[in-house]
Write a protein that holds these residues in place. Structure first.
Motif, PDB file in Angstrom:
ATOM      1  N   GLU A 220       0.852  -1.183   0.000  1.00 28.22           N
ATOM      2  CA  GLU A 220       0.000   0.000   0.000  1.00 28.22           C
ATOM      3  C   GLU A 220       0.894   1.242   0.000  1.00 28.22           C
ATOM      4  O   GLU A 220       1.917   1.279   0.690  1.00 28.22           O
ATOM      5  N   TRP A 221       0.502   2.242  -0.783  1.00 31.58           N
ATOM      6  CA  TRP A 221       1.250   3.495  -0.859  1.00 31.58           C
ATOM      7  C   TRP A 221       0.487   4.583  -0.113  1.00 31.58           C
ATOM      8  O   TRP A 221      -0.726   4.698  -0.250  1.00 31.58           O
ATOM      9  N   TYR A 222       1.223   5.361   0.672  1.00 26.79           N
ATOM     10  CA  TYR A 222       0.623   6.430   1.467  1.00 26.79           C
ATOM     11  C   TYR A 222       1.295   7.755   1.134  1.00 26.79           C
ATOM     12  O   TYR A 222       2.533   7.826   1.033  1.00 26.79           O
ATOM     13  N   PRO A 223       0.502   8.821   0.974  1.00 31.33           N
ATOM     14  CA  PRO A 223       1.116  10.130   0.707  1.00 31.33           C
ATOM     15  C   PRO A 223       1.825  10.653   1.950  1.00 31.33           C
ATOM     16  O   PRO A 223       1.380  10.430   3.081  1.00 31.33           O
ATOM     17  N   LEU A 224       2.937  11.320   1.752  1.00 33.66           N
ATOM     18  CA  LEU A 224       3.664  11.961   2.845  1.00 33.66           C
ATOM     19  C   LEU A 224       3.397  13.461   2.801  1.00 33.66           C
ATOM     20  O   LEU A 224       3.497  14.085   1.741  1.00 33.66           O
ATOM     21  N   ARG A 225       3.061  14.019   3.944  1.00 30.99           N
ATOM     22  CA  ARG A 225       2.848  15.459   4.026  1.00 30.99           C
ATOM     23  C   ARG A 225       4.158  16.199   3.723  1.00 30.99           C
ATOM     24  O   ARG A 225       5.237  15.614   3.808  1.00 30.99           O
ATOM     25  N   GLU A 226       4.019  17.473   3.430  1.00 31.32           N
ATOM     26  CA  GLU A 226       5.200  18.250   3.063  1.00 31.32           C
ATOM     27  C   GLU A 226       6.255  18.226   4.165  1.00 31.32           C
ATOM     28  O   GLU A 226       7.448  18.047   3.911  1.00 31.32           O
ATOM     29  N   GLY A 227       5.804  18.376   5.421  1.00 37.14           N
ATOM     30  CA  GLY A 227       6.749  18.328   6.529  1.00 37.14           C
ATOM     31  C   GLY A 227       7.415  16.971   6.648  1.00 37.14           C
ATOM     32  O   GLY A 227       8.611  16.872   6.967  1.00 37.14           O
ATOM     33  N   SER A 228       6.655  15.907   6.388  1.00 35.72           N
ATOM     34  CA  SER A 228       7.219  14.560   6.440  1.00 35.72           C
ATOM     35  C   SER A 228       8.263  14.364   5.344  1.00 35.72           C
ATOM     36  O   SER A 228       9.292  13.710   5.552  1.00 35.72           O
ATOM     37  N   GLN A 229       7.998  14.923   4.173  1.00 34.18           N
ATOM     38  CA  GLN A 229       8.956  14.810   3.082  1.00 34.18           C
ATOM     39  C   GLN A 229      10.292  15.444   3.464  1.00 34.18           C
ATOM     40  O   GLN A 229      11.364  14.893   3.198  1.00 34.18           O
ATOM     41  N   VAL A 230      10.219  16.601   4.125  1.00 33.62           N
ATOM     42  CA  VAL A 230      11.433  17.295   4.544  1.00 33.62           C
ATOM     43  C   VAL A 230      12.214  16.458   5.553  1.00 33.62           C
ATOM     44  O   VAL A 230      13.441  16.312   5.451  1.00 33.62           O
TER      45      VAL A 230
END
Length: 359
Positions: free
Chosen positions: A258-268
């Motif tokens: 399963e793929w989950y989107p990462l929030r912008e802060g999580s990406q950083v």
């Protein structure tokens, strides 16, 4: 130890029964069964046990023998290592021993003969935390990652430790993976730009971690569902058992990935960890060891810094970070100490997977 090396005839007979189960049960279960045989060996002959328990294997499964055996086991008096004797048996070990007793009784006693087995409490899961606490967890970890060296009461968090911890927490809050699922992640489980993360779910059809889903389908309580899935069918009616089993059969299989989107802060935070991680894995001699997403920071039994982090290491890192966060935030208005177990946080998260894998 073979069956001939045990002093009591009953234990030798029981050991022979277990030897005969080789190939019919898993290696892990076979080790557990042999562990219980050893526990019987240490129990038989004690004052608490009836004298006839030494005669035949069947006598070991009378309530007169099982009752004192169980008490000795719970009190830690039947442990293999001398240094551990007296340490109470943890709940998960109690369940293993009880399950093994059930298996052995079925093999030793005549078909159809009932046996009274000790009971193990089936506790409710630990409480989850609210959304405000989850937000506070993330904000606290961001602050923690930006502070200088932290050390108190034997707990020390380096910059690298805090960078990894913040990234783990960010992925937990966005995708709700278990520690074993985190340990299985590789660089290939990050989408380009770190906009999403893949989780290979370890849930099996009918497994205990799908209790609520099964209970809802069966229209029975979660406690009854756990009893059926755990094999404690004597606690529920036959109708309840059949309803639960039918619900398990109706379950849709879980997606492998399963793929989950990462929030912008999580990406950083993930990118920051990737920079730290790169410096750790560059010195590794084996190319194959460089693909794990979560790696160690210091030398350990598993190898040098940069080797894949196991599930236990992830849980320990998380607990160490939460302990640090709790004492940093202690005394601040409105702060409620966060649980140090990852599972309580994971079950608090409502993560929705992407309908399609990222391009």
């Amino acid at each position: 130890m073979t069956s001939k090396q045990y002093s009591a005839p009953s234990v030798r007979q029981l050991s022979a029964v277990v030897d005969g189960m080789t190939g019919s049960v898993s290696e892990g279960r076979l080790r557990q069964l042999r562990m219980v045989v050893g526990m019987f060996d240490r129990a038989v002959g004690r004052d608490e046990m009836p004298a006839r328990a030494s005669r035949t294997a069947q006598q070991l499964f009378t309530w007169a023998a099982l009752r004192p055996f169980w008490k000795l086991a719970l009190d830690g008096q039947l442990r293999h290592w001398e240094k551990d004797v007296g340490k109470p048996l943890p709940e998960w070990s109690q369940r293993i021993v009880r399950d093994c007793l059930k298996i052995l009784a079925r093999e030793v006693l005549p078909a159809g003969k009932a046996v009274k087995l000790p009971s193990v409490a089936n506790p409710e899961p630990k409480a989850t935390v609210g959304g405000r606490s989850l937000d506070a967890l993330y904000r606290g970890m961001v602050d923690l990652a930006g502070q200088g060296p932290l050390e108190r009461d034997g707990t020390a968090l380096s910059y690298e430790d805090r960078a990894r911890l913040l990234a783990i927490v960010a992925v937990m809050l966005d995708a709700a993976p278990r520690s074993g699922e985190l340990a299985a992640q590789s660089l290939a489980d990050l989408a380009p730009g770190e906009v999403a993360v893949a989780v290979r779910r370890q849930q099996q059809k009918g497994a205990p971690n799908r209790v609520e889903e099964i209970a809802s389908l069966a229209e029975v309580g979660t406690e009854a569902t756990r009893s059926v899935l755990g094999g404690w069918v004597e606690r529920v009616s036959e109708e309840t058992r059949q309803r639960v089993l039918s619900a398990v059969a109706e379950l849709e299989p879980l997606p492998e990935v399963e793929w989950y989107p990462l929030r912008e802060g999580s990406q950083v935070t993930v990118r920051r960890w990737l920079q730290v991680r790169q410096g750790l894995v560059e010195a590794l001699p084996l190319e194959g060891a460089k693909t794990a997403l979560w790696v160690s920071l210091v030398p350990s039994k598993a190898g040098p810094p940069g080797v894949p982090l196991r599930a236990q290491g992830i849980r320990q890192a998380y607990a160490r970070g939460i302990v640090a966060l709790n004492w940093v935030m202690a005394g601040q208005y409105g702060w409620e100490p966060l649980p140090t177990t990852m599972e309580q946080i994971r079950r608090s998260v409502e993560a929705a997977p992407l309908e399609e894998p990222p391009a």
